[in-house]
Design a protein around this motif. Sequence first.
Motif, PDB file in Angstrom:
ATOM      1  N   PRO A  54       0.519  -9.691  -4.230  1.00 55.94           N
ATOM      2  CA  PRO A  54       1.506  -9.973  -5.278  1.00 55.94           C
ATOM      3  C   PRO A  54       2.771  -9.129  -5.216  1.00 55.94           C
ATOM      4  N   VAL A  55       2.752  -7.982  -4.502  1.00 63.61           N
ATOM      5  CA  VAL A  55       3.947  -7.119  -4.401  1.00 63.61           C
ATOM      6  C   VAL A  55       4.071  -6.603  -2.973  1.00 63.61           C
ATOM      7  N   ASP A  56       5.293  -6.216  -2.595  1.00 65.41           N
ATOM      8  CA  ASP A  56       5.473  -5.605  -1.279  1.00 65.41           C
ATOM      9  C   ASP A  56       4.684  -4.299  -1.207  1.00 65.41           C
ATOM     10  N   GLN A  57       3.942  -4.111  -0.138  1.00 65.63           N
ATOM     11  CA  GLN A  57       3.225  -2.850   0.105  1.00 65.63           C
ATOM     12  C   GLN A  57       3.966  -2.149   1.234  1.00 65.63           C
ATOM     13  N   ASP A  58       4.595  -0.995   0.904  1.00 62.65           N
ATOM     14  CA  ASP A  58       5.577  -0.395   1.813  1.00 62.65           C
ATOM     15  C   ASP A  58       5.380   1.119   1.857  1.00 62.65           C
ATOM     16  N   LYS A  59       5.224   1.679   3.054  1.00 55.81           N
ATOM     17  CA  LYS A  59       4.976   3.119   3.180  1.00 55.81           C
ATOM     18  C   LYS A  59       6.223   3.958   2.922  1.00 55.81           C
ATOM     19  N   SER A  91     -23.106  10.150   2.513  1.00 53.81           N
ATOM     20  CA  SER A  91     -21.941   9.539   1.885  1.00 53.81           C
ATOM     21  C   SER A  91     -20.651  10.204   2.355  1.00 53.81           C
ATOM     22  N   ILE A  92     -19.610   9.399   2.535  1.00 53.99           N
ATOM     23  CA  ILE A  92     -18.288   9.938   2.858  1.00 53.99           C
ATOM     24  C   ILE A  92     -17.673  10.504   1.584  1.00 53.99           C
ATOM     25  N   ASP A  93     -17.103  11.707   1.691  1.00 52.38           N
ATOM     26  CA  ASP A  93     -16.521  12.350   0.505  1.00 52.38           C
ATOM     27  C   ASP A  93     -15.082  11.906   0.255  1.00 52.38           C
ATOM     28  N   PHE A  94     -14.283  11.846   1.302  1.00 53.98           N
ATOM     29  CA  PHE A  94     -12.912  11.367   1.116  1.00 53.98           C
ATOM     30  C   PHE A  94     -12.346  10.869   2.438  1.00 53.98           C
ATOM     31  N   CYS A  95     -11.166  10.281   2.359  1.00 55.36           N
ATOM     32  CA  CYS A  95     -10.528   9.689   3.548  1.00 55.36           C
ATOM     33  C   CYS A  95      -9.098  10.193   3.666  1.00 55.36           C
ATOM     34  N   ILE A  96      -8.688  10.475   4.890  1.00 56.07           N
ATOM     35  CA  ILE A  96      -7.289  10.785   5.178  1.00 56.07           C
ATOM     36  C   ILE A  96      -6.891  10.053   6.461  1.00 56.07           C
ATOM     37  N   LEU A  97      -5.801   9.311   6.385  1.00 57.47           N
ATOM     38  CA  LEU A  97      -5.217   8.650   7.556  1.00 57.47           C
ATOM     39  C   LEU A  97      -3.807   9.206   7.733  1.00 57.47           C
ATOM     40  N   ASN A  98      -3.058   8.688   8.706  1.00 50.50           N
ATOM     41  CA  ASN A  98      -1.717   9.247   8.910  1.00 50.50           C
ATOM     42  C   ASN A  98      -0.629   8.231   8.565  1.00 50.50           C
ATOM     43  N   HIS A  99       0.420   8.742   7.981  1.00 54.02           N
ATOM     44  CA  HIS A  99       1.573   7.934   7.572  1.00 54.02           C
ATOM     45  C   HIS A  99       2.142   7.155   8.754  1.00 54.02           C
ATOM     46  N   GLY A 100       2.226   7.800   9.928  1.00 57.01           N
ATOM     47  CA  GLY A 100       2.811   7.148  11.094  1.00 57.01           C
ATOM     48  C   GLY A 100       1.969   6.013  11.646  1.00 57.01           C
ATOM     49  N   GLY A 101       0.687   5.988  11.295  1.00 54.82           N
ATOM     50  CA  GLY A 101      -0.193   4.937  11.797  1.00 54.82           C
ATOM     51  C   GLY A 101       0.020   3.599  11.130  1.00 54.82           C
ATOM     52  N   ILE A 102       0.766   3.572  10.022  1.00 52.27           N
ATOM     53  CA  ILE A 102       1.081   2.314   9.332  1.00 52.27           C
ATOM     54  C   ILE A 102       2.336   1.753   9.983  1.00 52.27           C
ATOM     55  N   ARG A 103       2.231   0.663  10.718  1.00 47.39           N
ATOM     56  CA  ARG A 103       3.341   0.192  11.542  1.00 47.39           C
ATOM     57  C   ARG A 103       4.139  -0.948  10.943  1.00 47.39           C
ATOM     58  N   SER A 104       3.750  -1.413   9.742  1.00 46.30           N
ATOM     59  CA  SER A 104       4.497  -2.516   9.147  1.00 46.30           C
ATOM     60  C   SER A 104       4.216  -2.556   7.650  1.00 46.30           C
ATOM     61  N   VAL A 105       5.054  -3.243   6.910  1.00 45.41           N
ATOM     62  CA  VAL A 105       4.797  -3.484   5.494  1.00 45.41           C
ATOM     63  C   VAL A 105       3.840  -4.670   5.368  1.00 45.41           C
ATOM     64  N   ILE A 106       3.204  -4.776   4.190  1.00 43.43           N
ATOM     65  CA  ILE A 106       2.500  -6.010   3.831  1.00 43.43           C
ATOM     66  C   ILE A 106       3.401  -6.692   2.810  1.00 43.43           C
ATOM     67  N   HIS A 150       0.858  10.647   3.404  1.00 43.71           N
ATOM     68  CA  HIS A 150      -0.304  10.230   4.201  1.00 43.71           C
ATOM     69  C   HIS A 150      -1.321   9.527   3.302  1.00 43.71           C
ATOM     70  N   PRO A 151      -1.956   8.469   3.780  1.00 42.87           N
ATOM     71  CA  PRO A 151      -2.969   7.768   2.984  1.00 42.87           C
ATOM     72  C   PRO A 151      -4.144   8.667   2.639  1.00 42.87           C
ATOM     73  N   LEU A 152      -4.483   8.731   1.345  1.00 39.26           N
ATOM     74  CA  LEU A 152      -5.585   9.566   0.866  1.00 39.26           C
ATOM     75  C   LEU A 152      -6.437   8.770  -0.103  1.00 39.26           C
ATOM     76  N   ALA A 153      -7.731   9.076  -0.113  1.00 37.15           N
ATOM     77  CA  ALA A 153      -8.636   8.490  -1.099  1.00 37.15           C
ATOM     78  C   ALA A 153      -9.817   9.431  -1.277  1.00 37.15           C
ATOM     79  N   GLY A 154     -10.262   9.614  -2.527  1.00 39.53           N
ATOM     80  CA  GLY A 154     -11.401  10.476  -2.805  1.00 39.53           C
ATOM     81  C   GLY A 154     -11.055  11.939  -2.985  1.00 39.53           C
ATOM     82  N   ILE A 155      -9.820  12.301  -2.765  1.00 37.84           N
ATOM     83  CA  ILE A 155      -9.371  13.685  -2.902  1.00 37.84           C
ATOM     84  C   ILE A 155      -8.134  13.719  -3.803  1.00 37.84           C
ATOM     85  N   THR A 156      -8.082  14.720  -4.684  1.00 39.16           N
ATOM     86  CA  THR A 156      -6.905  14.943  -5.528  1.00 39.16           C
ATOM     87  C   THR A 156      -6.463  16.390  -5.347  1.00 39.16           C
TER      88      THR A 156
END
Length: 238
Positions: A54-59, A91-106, A150-156
């Motif tokens: 429903p909305v542009d997803q943009d890094k 169980s996985i505690d949290f996730c971290i990916l890298n900003h540069g790994g996102i190569r396009s918008v949705i 950077h993409p994060l989930a499960g951590i604040t």
Amino acid sequence: MTSCESYKGKIYEVKGSNININENQHSRNDIENFVAPFRNHINKDLDSILAYNPVDQDKSKGKWQSNIGNLLAETTLALGDKVFEMREHKSIDFCILNHGGIRSVIPKGNVTTRTAYEVMPFENSLIVAELKGSQIREIADYLLENRKPHPLAGITIYISEDEKSVDKILIRNKPLEDQKTYYVATSDYLANGGDNMTFFTESPKKYDLDYKLRNLLIDYFKSVDTLPNLTDKKIIIE
């Protein structure tokens, strides 16, 4: 007397040259006709509609987080955790990916398999790395110094008002424990120290889940009707 041994040829020289493929190279109808059915079949698969966005997803929109980064990290955490629990009973505690790994918008509109290939064109696999709580502090310091969403989930991560120090870290809403072992989902690129995330090279044990991040994203698209717009903050200024 003539020997019965078969003749073995020897290669004395190999030559090669570059052929520039451009508009000056004319296509051949026989090759085009041979390739066309395969091309049409692949394009049909890539362009099949899997979900709606429903909305542009943009890094590029967001200082510490972006909606596409949140989406990728939350998706990786949720789907990766199911595989990790089934295979390792952990169980996985949290996730971290890298900003540069996102190569396009949705972009807003229909989401297809091609969308996943455009966002994640690389063949990165999902890795879970063991790290102590004290090493998680290195991740927080890296994020603060790197200053990228950077993409994060499960951590604040709570940081000071001047954005120069980390005040508090929560994992799944619980305070970080320095001696506790945490399981961190990431890509094989980062697990090997990519983007200067050298803290992953100190992990005593890593689990390769044999699950490409792009395939994980496609599986997620197939499981939902509409993509969420995730704007919650993972790095909070106190």
